[in-house]
Design a protein around this motif. Structure first.
Motif, short mmCIF file in Angstrom:
data_model
loop_
_atom_site.label_atom_id
_atom_site.label_comp_id
_atom_site.label_asym_id
_atom_site.label_seq_id
_atom_site.Cartn_x
_atom_site.Cartn_y
_atom_site.Cartn_z
N SER A 104 47.51 49.41 52.61
CA SER A 104 49.32 48.56 52.76
C SER A 104 48.95 47.53 54.10
CB SER A 104 50.10 49.24 54.32
OG SER A 104 50.12 49.53 54.66
N LEU A 105 48.06 46.73 54.81
CA LEU A 105 47.56 45.84 55.85
C LEU A 105 46.95 44.38 54.58
CD1 LEU A 105 47.32 46.89 59.84
CD2 LEU A 105 49.00 46.69 58.33
N VAL A 106 46.58 45.40 53.79
CA VAL A 106 45.32 44.12 53.42
C VAL A 106 46.91 43.81 52.11
CG1 VAL A 106 44.30 44.22 51.57
CG2 VAL A 106 43.57 45.39 52.97
N ALA A 107 48.18 44.68 51.50
CA ALA A 107 48.75 43.92 50.68
C ALA A 107 49.61 42.90 51.14
CB ALA A 107 49.50 45.21 49.64
N GLU A 108 49.79 43.10 52.81
CA GLU A 108 50.83 42.37 53.36
C GLU A 108 49.94 40.97 53.51
OE1 GLU A 108 52.26 45.49 56.87
OE2 GLU A 108 52.69 46.64 55.40
N GLY A 109 48.67 40.49 53.47
CA GLY A 109 48.17 39.88 54.09
C GLY A 109 47.53 40.23 56.03
N VAL A 110 47.64 40.62 56.00
CA VAL A 110 47.56 41.13 58.04
C VAL A 110 46.30 41.02 57.69
CG1 VAL A 110 47.50 43.07 59.74
CG2 VAL A 110 49.17 42.14 58.08
N LEU A 111 45.20 41.98 56.73
CA LEU A 111 43.88 42.32 56.71
C LEU A 111 43.46 41.54 55.65
CD1 LEU A 111 43.26 45.86 58.09
CD2 LEU A 111 43.29 43.79 59.24
N GLY A 112 42.29 40.86 55.37
CA GLY A 112 42.06 40.23 54.58
C GLY A 112 41.21 38.87 54.52
N ASP A 113 40.67 39.07 52.54
CA ASP A 113 39.87 38.37 52.73
C ASP A 113 40.34 36.73 53.29
OD1 ASP A 113 37.49 36.50 51.68
OD2 ASP A 113 38.24 36.10 49.47
N GLY A 114 39.70 35.64 52.92
CA GLY A 114 39.98 34.23 53.56
C GLY A 114 40.18 34.15 55.58
N LEU A 115 40.29 35.45 56.50
CA LEU A 115 41.04 35.05 57.88
C LEU A 115 39.39 34.57 58.04
CD1 LEU A 115 42.46 38.41 57.57
CD2 LEU A 115 43.45 36.23 57.80
N ALA A 116 39.34 34.48 59.92
CA ALA A 116 38.24 33.58 59.97
C ALA A 116 36.71 35.34 60.58
CB ALA A 116 38.21 33.73 62.15
N LEU A 117 36.50 34.66 60.46
CA LEU A 117 34.73 35.64 60.87
C LEU A 117 35.35 36.75 61.57
CD1 LEU A 117 32.08 36.18 59.89
CD2 LEU A 117 31.45 35.28 61.36
N LYS A 118 35.35 37.68 61.91
CA LYS A 118 35.41 39.01 62.25
C LYS A 118 36.97 39.33 63.23
CE LYS A 118 31.06 38.53 64.62
NZ LYS A 118 30.36 38.88 66.15
N ASP A 119 37.85 38.41 62.10
CA ASP A 119 38.92 38.93 62.66
C ASP A 119 39.95 39.85 61.97
OD1 ASP A 119 41.25 37.82 63.84
OD2 ASP A 119 41.89 36.21 61.95
N ASN A 120 39.01 40.43 60.60
CA ASN A 120 39.37 41.97 60.34
C ASN A 120 38.71 42.78 61.19
OD1 ASN A 120 40.69 41.76 57.19
ND2 ASN A 120 39.03 40.41 57.36
N GLN A 121 38.18 42.94 61.99
CA GLN A 121 37.41 44.08 62.71
C GLN A 121 38.43 43.23 64.15
OE1 GLN A 121 34.27 42.38 65.14
NE2 GLN A 121 32.48 44.60 65.38
#
Length: 146
Positions: A104-121
């Protein structure tokens, strides 16, 4: 965290005691396959829950290819705590609820592609810490030597 009763991971794989949910898979124009995954494995004990931000660069010209993985690891024993934090009030098995909460965080754009390196982590580490569970970071690297 997030309501996740209608969000599902992209793909589920099971190998022995390992259960892996692919939360996002993107084939970038740069020939990089970017993935966000959640691994749950009771046999791994202190590292039984692993969220990974993964980059797989295929061979390109004289570059033989390489892979990078940036993970957050937590003990399997805290699975219910994390599932409750990421999917509060949702019924079902803890691993599916945790995966759905992250999806759900991916669907909301909180996590995902296009973020800075290691930002999802970093965001997942903050979420695990907010849930009060012990978590640690891990980095993995592989380079093709062909």
């Amino acid at each position: 965290m997030r309501r996740s009763d209608n969000i599902r991971p992209v793909e589920i794989e099971e190998y022995g005691s390992q259960w892996r949910a692919t939360l996002l898979r993107v084939h970038r124009e740069s020939d990089c396959i970017f993935r966000l995954t959640l691994l749950v494995d009771p046999d791994r004990g202190a590292e039984g829950i692993v969220f990974t931000e993964f980059y797989d660069y295929g061979p390109l010209g004289s570059d033989p290819g390489r892979e990078y993985g940036y993970s957050v690891q937590a003990p399997y024993a805290v699975l219910d705590v994390l599932a409750d934090a990421y999917s509060p009030g949702i019924a079902g098995p803890a691993r599916e609820r945790l995966a759905a909460g992250l999806a759900s965080l991916v669907a909301e754009g909180v996590l995902g592609d296009g973020l800075a390196l290691k930002d999802n982590q970093a965001k997942v580490l903050a979420g695990f810490q907010a849930a009060g569970v012990p978590a640690k970071l891990s980095t993995w690297f592989w380079m093709n030597s062909d």
